[in-house]
Design an enzyme around this catalytic site. Structure first.
Site, PDB file in Angstrom:
ATOM      1  CG  ASP A 108       7.145   2.962  -8.723  1.00 54.48           C
ATOM      2  OD1 ASP A 108       6.985   4.170  -8.414  1.00 54.48           O
ATOM      3  OD2 ASP A 108       7.555   2.105  -7.919  1.00 54.48           O
TER       4      ASP A 108
ATOM      5  N   GLY B   1       0.183  10.227  -5.169  1.00 52.79           N
ATOM      6  CA  GLY B   1       0.704  10.477  -3.830  1.00 52.79           C
ATOM      7  C   GLY B   1       0.349   9.319  -2.921  1.00 52.79           C
TER       8      GLY B   1
ATOM      9  CE  LYS C   3       3.413   1.898  11.920  1.00 51.85           C
ATOM     10  NZ  LYS C   3       2.330   1.287  12.664  1.00 51.85           N
TER      11      LYS C   3
ATOM     12  CB  ALA D  32       8.690   7.837  18.456  1.00 53.85           C
TER      13      ALA D  32
ATOM     14  CE1 TYR E  65       0.043  12.678   1.626  1.00 57.08           C
ATOM     15  CE2 TYR E  65      -0.863  14.210   3.244  1.00 57.08           C
ATOM     16  CZ  TYR E  65      -0.921  13.594   2.001  1.00 57.08           C
ATOM     17  OH  TYR E  65      -1.956  13.907   1.134  1.00 57.08           O
TER      18      TYR E  65
ATOM     19  CB  THR F 296     -10.865   9.896  -2.253  1.00 52.22           C
ATOM     20  OG1 THR F 296     -10.031  10.012  -1.092  1.00 52.22           O
ATOM     21  CG2 THR F 296     -10.890  11.198  -3.017  1.00 52.22           C
TER      22      THR F 296
HETATM   23  P1  NAD Z   1      -5.609   7.620  -3.988  1.00 50.70           P
HETATM   24  O1  NAD Z   1      -4.761   6.768  -3.120  1.00 50.70           O
HETATM   25  O2  NAD Z   1      -7.033   7.214  -4.215  1.00 50.70           O
HETATM   26  O3  NAD Z   1      -4.913   7.789  -5.444  1.00 50.70           O
HETATM   27  C1  NAD Z   1      -3.533   7.982  -5.603  1.00 50.70           C
HETATM   28  C2  NAD Z   1      -3.100   7.318  -6.891  1.00 50.70           C
HETATM   29  O4  NAD Z   1      -1.690   7.512  -7.048  1.00 50.70           O
HETATM   30  C3  NAD Z   1      -3.351   5.793  -6.845  1.00 50.70           C
HETATM   31  O5  NAD Z   1      -4.027   5.392  -8.022  1.00 50.70           O
HETATM   32  C4  NAD Z   1      -1.938   5.221  -6.783  1.00 50.70           C
HETATM   33  O6  NAD Z   1      -1.826   3.955  -7.396  1.00 50.70           O
HETATM   34  C5  NAD Z   1      -1.129   6.293  -7.508  1.00 50.70           C
HETATM   35  N1  NAD Z   1       0.279   6.199  -7.140  1.00 50.70           N
HETATM   36  C6  NAD Z   1       0.810   6.093  -5.901  1.00 50.70           C
HETATM   37  N2  NAD Z   1       2.130   5.946  -5.972  1.00 50.70           N
HETATM   38  C7  NAD Z   1       2.473   5.959  -7.277  1.00 50.70           C
HETATM   39  C8  NAD Z   1       3.692   5.821  -7.975  1.00 50.70           C
HETATM   40  N3  NAD Z   1       4.842   5.609  -7.334  1.00 50.70           N
HETATM   41  N4  NAD Z   1       3.667   5.875  -9.330  1.00 50.70           N
HETATM   42  C9  NAD Z   1       2.518   6.063  -9.987  1.00 50.70           C
HETATM   43  N5  NAD Z   1       1.315   6.189  -9.379  1.00 50.70           N
HETATM   44  C10 NAD Z   1       1.304   6.128  -8.036  1.00 50.70           C
HETATM   45  O7  NAD Z   1      -5.523   9.086  -3.400  1.00 50.70           O
HETATM   46  P2  NAD Z   1      -6.423  10.383  -3.650  1.00 50.70           P
HETATM   47  O8  NAD Z   1      -7.246  10.603  -2.439  1.00 50.70           O
HETATM   48  O9  NAD Z   1      -7.103  10.345  -4.975  1.00 50.70           O
HETATM   49  O10 NAD Z   1      -5.285  11.498  -3.629  1.00 50.70           O
HETATM   50  C11 NAD Z   1      -4.693  12.049  -4.798  1.00 50.70           C
HETATM   51  C12 NAD Z   1      -3.708  13.122  -4.373  1.00 50.70           C
HETATM   52  O11 NAD Z   1      -4.369  14.097  -3.563  1.00 50.70           O
HETATM   53  C13 NAD Z   1      -2.548  12.596  -3.530  1.00 50.70           C
HETATM   54  O12 NAD Z   1      -1.373  13.293  -3.875  1.00 50.70           O
HETATM   55  C14 NAD Z   1      -2.961  12.934  -2.115  1.00 50.70           C
HETATM   56  O13 NAD Z   1      -1.870  13.056  -1.258  1.00 50.70           O
HETATM   57  C15 NAD Z   1      -3.670  14.244  -2.340  1.00 50.70           C
HETATM   58  N6  NAD Z   1      -4.639  14.618  -1.283  1.00 50.70           N
HETATM   59  C16 NAD Z   1      -5.776  13.922  -1.083  1.00 50.70           C
HETATM   60  C17 NAD Z   1      -6.672  14.323  -0.093  1.00 50.70           C
HETATM   61  C18 NAD Z   1      -7.991  13.607   0.160  1.00 50.70           C
HETATM   62  O14 NAD Z   1      -8.740  14.050   1.023  1.00 50.70           O
HETATM   63  N7  NAD Z   1      -8.321  12.534  -0.539  1.00 50.70           N
HETATM   64  C19 NAD Z   1      -6.376  15.426   0.697  1.00 50.70           C
HETATM   65  C20 NAD Z   1      -5.190  16.106   0.473  1.00 50.70           C
HETATM   66  C21 NAD Z   1      -4.332  15.703  -0.538  1.00 50.70           C
END
Ligand code: NAD
Length: 469
Positions: free
Chosen positions: A284, A312, A317, A320, A375, A410
């Site tokens: 983590d 990420g 939410k 508020a 976020y 995704t």
């Molecule tokens: P996702 O939720 O499918 O994958 C995120 C991964 O990060 C998961 O496998 C999760 O277990 C891991 N993770 C979360 N917290 C963690 C921690 N504390 N330690 C280790 N691993 C951790 O999301 P995604 O859609 O593949 O997004 C990947 C990145 O792209 C993120 O940073 C997200 O904010 C960003 N993003 C995604 C989109 C989109 O449209 N999907 C758009 C903008 C930005």
């Protein structure tokens, strides 16, 4: 997730209906297949007044094996190209357009004053109808902030308006970018042009990229199809989604990948790592001891070369209704933890000199979003971190950049309610969502050893989303 509307709009019956109703018609985008050339088709070259990058461009086109043609207002291109050993000729004759081309490249570095802007008009007015589907437009200029005179800075800044409008006008999967090349950075443009000319940049449009004088010498990989050969690359959040795609593209480019995710995702994480011949770290990253654990892991392997902060989370939410714990959690995982990890890896040398840090921001961090104050703070903060750390890390030859994805297909976006999801997909110049690979390809370009002159950049992978534009 499959985009049913894209398939329908490109079926014989669907196309008729979509045209009759004036609905958006997304074009299936060409995407990079391993082994294919950088560009399939001719590059038409133009320039205004006394363009300063022609030799550098000729050298890149020679390196990628591209066919080029000279626009009538840039006859000197023929001599420059021939000197570089390129076969070339003139495009069109007697005022008539020539053959269809895959890319338009305009060197605007010679424009000193807004009264010279008609060079832009004539080149694009005469040529845009000759662009093939999924074609490329690249305008090269000088960074306005480094221009010696206000007038030069003004016309160079004006190029942004041209490129952003072309991105909206050209349709058919064509994208348009502006690359500001600092004086002295001419020899550093190859990795960027390779990315922008190729299908790797399918979902990147209307971006402004700055190539500086570099954090190190110009590095050309021995094999451009394996730019990350011998490199160790950490990818966080790699068990699924965008992170799994990043790890796969890095491995394709020759890297040894270290895939990291939370302990709860151990099984899919192990699977991704196994498929790519890499290693898995279940950790983590939000934990207080995570930076030290990563330093220890990197040092045990002789150091890492690239760190990709992809992990990420969202906890949406309105402010508020949001509990403080949700605010803290998101800002910690998406931002503060990355600051701590970067500082620890750089200070200890566990990220080797010449290393690369690539972060994943979001257009929410640029445009803001309802219900995403936590976020958006974290993702805007990532941009701040990239821009403020770049000059500090460059002393060690380390670059730091970010991608800001828009709507990417995704599990995260599949969970969005239908109407909002459809709006997210269509509200961009490509009229469709991007694929995880599109984000991964942009990250691989930043990660390349040949991208040592690119730092402090934030590039959106959003198909020119209307949000935050
Ligand atoms: P996702 O939720 O499918 O994958 C995120 C991964 O990060 C998961 O496998 C999760 O277990 C891991 N993770 C979360 N917290 C963690 C921690 N504390 N330690 C280790 N691993 C951790 O999301 P995604 O859609 O593949 O997004 C990947 C990145 O792209 C993120 O940073 C997200 O904010 C960003 N993003 C995604 C989109 C989109 O449209 N999907 C758009 C903008 C930005």
């Amino acid at each position: 997730m499959k985009d049913g509307y894209l398939d329908f709009a490109n079926s014989p019956m669907g196309a008729k209906l979509v045209n009759a109703l004036g609905l958006p018609k997304p074009m299936p985008l060409e995407r990079y297949q391993q082994g294919q050339p950088v560009i399939q088709g001719t590059v038409l070259v133009g320039g205004g007044d006394k363009p300063q990058l022609l030799e550098a461009l000729a050298s890149v086109f020679k390196s990628i094996g591209a066919q080029t043609l000279a626009h009538a207002r840039l006859p000197q291109w023929v001599a420059v190209a021939n000197k570089a050993g390129l076969t070339t000729g003139r495009w069109g004759h007697d005022g008539q357009p020539g053959e269809k081309v895959k890319a338009l490249v305009f060197d605007a570095t010679g424009l000193d004053d807004s009264t010279q802007s008609d060079a832009l008009y004539w080149f694009f007015h005469e040529t845009v109808r000759s662009l093939l589907p999924c074609g490329r437009v690249i305008v090269l200029g000088r960074p306005p902030e480094l221009c010696a005179s206000p007038r030069k800075a003004t016309i160079q800044r004006a190029l942004e308006g041209l490129v952003r409008s072309l991105g909206k006008e050209l349709k058919k999967g064509v994208n348009a970018q502006l690359v500001y090349v600092a004086e002295g950075a001419e020899a550093h443009i190859e990795s960027t042009l390779r990315f922008l000319l190729s299908p790797k940049s399918a979902y990147v449009s209307a971006q402004v990229i700055r190539v500086g004088v570099g954090t190190g010498a110009v590095v050309a990989p021995a094999d451009w199809s394996l730019p990350l050969a011998g490199k160790k690359v950490l990818v966080t959040g790699a068990s699924r989604g965008i992170g799994a795609a990043i790890a796969a593209v890095m491995a394709r480019d020759g890297a040894e990948v270290i895939c990291l995710d939370v302990p709860q995702a151990q099984a899919p994480l192990d699977e991704v790592a196994k498929q790519l011949g890499g290693q898995a770290i279940a950790l983590d990253i939000g934990a207080a001891d995570a930076p030290q654990k990563l330093v220890d892991a990197a040092q045990a392997q002789g150091g890492w070369d690239v760190v990709v902060h992809n992990a990420g989370i969202t906890r949406d939410k309105t402010i508020a209704n949001m509990k403080e714990s949700l605010w803290q959690l998101v800002v910690n995982v998406n931002l503060s933890t990355q600051e701590r990890i970067n500082e620890a890896l750089v200070a200890s040398g566990a990220l080797r000199p010449g290393g690369r840090i690539v972060c994943v921001s979001s257009i929410s961090g640029i445009a803001g979003n309802m219900g995403q104050t936590n976020y958006a703070v974290s993702k805007a903060g990532v941009i701040g971190m990239v821009q403020s750390s770049a000059p500090v890390f460059s002393e060690k030859g380390i670059t730091i950049n970010a991608v800001a994805p828009g709507f990417i297909e995704t599990q995260m976006t599949a969970a969005i309610p239908f109407a909002i999801r459809e709006a997210g997909r269509r509200m961009n110049s490509m009229n469709q969502g991007g694929q995880p690979e599109d984000v991964a390809e942009a990250i691989a370009w930043f990660a390349s050893p040949a991208s040592s002159a690119i730092t402090g950049n934030v590039v959106r992978v959003c198909g020119q989303s209307l949000l935050g534009a």
